[in-house]
Motif scaffolding. Sequence first.
Motif, PDB file in Angstrom:
ATOM      1  N   GLN B   7       0.827  -1.210   0.000  1.00  0.00           N
ATOM      2  CA  GLN B   7       0.000   0.000   0.000  1.00  0.00           C
ATOM      3  C   GLN B   7       0.862   1.262   0.000  1.00  0.00           C
ATOM      4  OE1 GLN B   7      -2.577  -1.222   3.253  1.00  0.00           O
ATOM      5  NE2 GLN B   7      -4.206   0.041   2.338  1.00  0.00           N
ATOM      6  N   PHE B   8       1.938   1.198   0.824  1.00  0.00           N
ATOM      7  CA  PHE B   8       2.844   2.335   0.907  1.00  0.00           C
ATOM      8  C   PHE B   8       3.451   2.620  -0.465  1.00  0.00           C
ATOM      9  CE2 PHE B   8       7.406   3.478   1.339  1.00  0.00           C
ATOM     10  CZ  PHE B   8       7.227   4.821   1.640  1.00  0.00           C
ATOM     11  N   LEU B   9       3.926   1.535  -1.128  1.00  0.00           N
ATOM     12  CA  LEU B   9       4.530   1.707  -2.447  1.00  0.00           C
ATOM     13  C   LEU B   9       3.527   2.291  -3.426  1.00  0.00           C
ATOM     14  CD1 LEU B   9       6.796  -1.447  -2.914  1.00  0.00           C
ATOM     15  CD2 LEU B   9       7.468   0.892  -2.333  1.00  0.00           C
ATOM     16  N   ILE B  14       1.843   7.176  -6.443  1.00  0.00           N
ATOM     17  CA  ILE B  14       0.879   8.240  -6.753  1.00  0.00           C
ATOM     18  C   ILE B  14       1.463   9.625  -6.426  1.00  0.00           C
ATOM     19  CG2 ILE B  14      -1.359   9.247  -6.071  1.00  0.00           C
ATOM     20  CD1 ILE B  14      -2.322   6.345  -5.621  1.00  0.00           C
ATOM     21  N   ALA B  15       2.194   9.659  -5.291  1.00  0.00           N
ATOM     22  CA  ALA B  15       2.704  10.964  -4.815  1.00  0.00           C
ATOM     23  C   ALA B  15       4.099  11.280  -5.357  1.00  0.00           C
ATOM     24  CB  ALA B  15       2.717  10.969  -3.286  1.00  0.00           C
ATOM     25  N   GLU B 181       1.778  16.803   3.167  1.00  0.00           N
ATOM     26  CA  GLU B 181       0.568  16.847   2.354  1.00  0.00           C
ATOM     27  C   GLU B 181       0.127  15.440   1.956  1.00  0.00           C
ATOM     28  OE1 GLU B 181       1.126  21.343   0.544  1.00  0.00           O
ATOM     29  OE2 GLU B 181       1.665  19.618  -0.687  1.00  0.00           O
ATOM     30  N   VAL B 182       1.115  14.601   1.625  1.00  0.00           N
ATOM     31  CA  VAL B 182       0.794  13.212   1.305  1.00  0.00           C
ATOM     32  C   VAL B 182       0.188  12.525   2.518  1.00  0.00           C
ATOM     33  CG1 VAL B 182       1.707  10.966   0.612  1.00  0.00           C
ATOM     34  CG2 VAL B 182       2.608  13.067  -0.427  1.00  0.00           C
ATOM     35  N   PHE B 187      -3.000   9.433   5.524  1.00  0.00           N
ATOM     36  CA  PHE B 187      -2.890   9.064   6.950  1.00  0.00           C
ATOM     37  C   PHE B 187      -1.778   8.057   7.211  1.00  0.00           C
ATOM     38  CE2 PHE B 187      -7.302  10.328   6.213  1.00  0.00           C
ATOM     39  CZ  PHE B 187      -7.324  11.472   7.019  1.00  0.00           C
ATOM     40  N   MET B 188      -0.833   7.936   6.277  1.00  0.00           N
ATOM     41  CA  MET B 188       0.285   7.014   6.505  1.00  0.00           C
ATOM     42  C   MET B 188       1.449   7.795   7.112  1.00  0.00           C
ATOM     43  SD  MET B 188      -0.106   5.027   2.899  1.00  0.00           S
ATOM     44  CE  MET B 188       0.757   3.510   3.206  1.00  0.00           C
ATOM     45  N   ASN B 189       1.293   8.126   8.415  1.00  0.00           N
ATOM     46  CA  ASN B 189       2.295   8.929   9.115  1.00  0.00           C
ATOM     47  C   ASN B 189       3.685   8.344   9.059  1.00  0.00           C
ATOM     48  OD1 ASN B 189       1.159  11.290  10.526  1.00  0.00           O
ATOM     49  ND2 ASN B 189      -0.323   9.736  11.191  1.00  0.00           N
TER      50      ASN B 189
END
Lengths: 257, 222
Positions: B7-9, B14-15, B181-182, B187-189
């Motif tokens: 998910q992080f990748l 995207i960002a 901003e990402v 919400f992936m602190n």
Amino acid sequence: MTTNPILEIRNLHKRYGDVEVLKGVDCSMQRGDVVCVIGSSGSGKTTMLRCINMLEEFSDGSIRIDGEDIGYELRDGRRQRKSEKEVARQRALTGMAFQQFNLFPHMSAAENVMLGLVKVKKMTRDQARAVAEKWLDRVGLLSRRDHYPGQLSGGQQQRVAIARAIAMSPRLMLFDEVTSALDPELVNEVLVVIQDLAREGMTMLLVTHEMRFAFEVSTRVIFMNQGRIGEEGDPKEMFLRPKSERLAEFLKNSSFH
Amino acid sequence: MDFSFAQFLHELWIARVPLLQGVGITIASAALAIVAGTVLGVFVGLALTYGAAPLRLAVRGYTDFIRGTPVLVLVLASYYILGTAGIQLGPLQAGVLALAVFCSSHVGEIVRGALQAIHKGQIEAAKAIGLTFSQTFVSVLMPQAIRQILPTWVNTAAEMVKASTLLSIIGVGDLLLASQEVISRTFMNMPFYLFAGFLYFAINFGIERFGRFVERKTHIPS
């Protein structure tokens, strides 16, 4: 034989605040003279030498090299210091070797000699390199031309420093206790270089503690005492038959026997 | 919250553009500040070492004042106070100005220290062969000073990269702001802060390696 003197010092005074280090020195040198200045520490001999190339400002009197006033001039009847640029040009009339060698540590032996040739004499690097190699050869260090000061012995460093000064073809060479910081076994290699220069007719003014050397190499000796010239003359006369009490005492306490 | 690495990748992909832009702005603002601050700092160091008394005093006041002020305050001051004084700078310009001024006071002190450590016989020897002061500075003093300055200067450069994060406060879209901003979107602190940290480390590691490289290149044999 008296022609125009290469160096003429008149009534030289130097004060640090209230302390007067030079109290009116008069002295002149002809081309080819080798003059040794002796005297106890604090007598003002090094200060006098450093006034000649304006490493020290002086308070009063005049110094002339080939008839040219060094450092100061009279403008509207007032004594004023010459511009920094003019003083820099005048400094190149003389060459100086220092007690601590003062080689530039980030440059090889050849680059040390070349710097002034390129920056002051405006030679190309090739010309400067040729001159530098000639002089390094003369002081016996051609094979060390690419060595850095940190890779050379004290005696070798001093010989490079002398080559650096001489390569600028100064009219007068100033030596400021050039062997005082050397280990005893390295003194001789430097003295031999100076002796060769004397033989070739280089005009030199040396402040030295090497009495035997002063006796052998100089055409004239100046004994400085408390900011004045105490006695001057032929080395044999001075060393063997000192006129003043002061000089006699100084010689007795120094290494000259 | 628990997120998988995949998910992080996915979010990272995207960002990627805003994050890369953030890296670019971080590097650009820090680099500009380092270059400008170093050039200015050399003059500050020269003035502190060789300046006449009035100049020395004025510059001493400048460095002490700047060094005693937090970078954040400098950043805010250059954005808001200069604005009210009629000098309207964009956030990036104001931020870089503040960082450069900060950098100059530090570099000034480093340069002063290095110049004062050079034996005065070096200047005398240069004078004796007829060099003017500017020739002496370029050929004799600066090359020796640079070698001495290098390790400390690399530290300062790394500090500037870290200080550039403060520009996010006045709205400069640097790496930190881009990451935040990402995060506010995903919400992936943890992963994105870690990732930003890793990028800052990579930039500073690069600076440090570069410093080592230059040190090796300019080493004087002895």
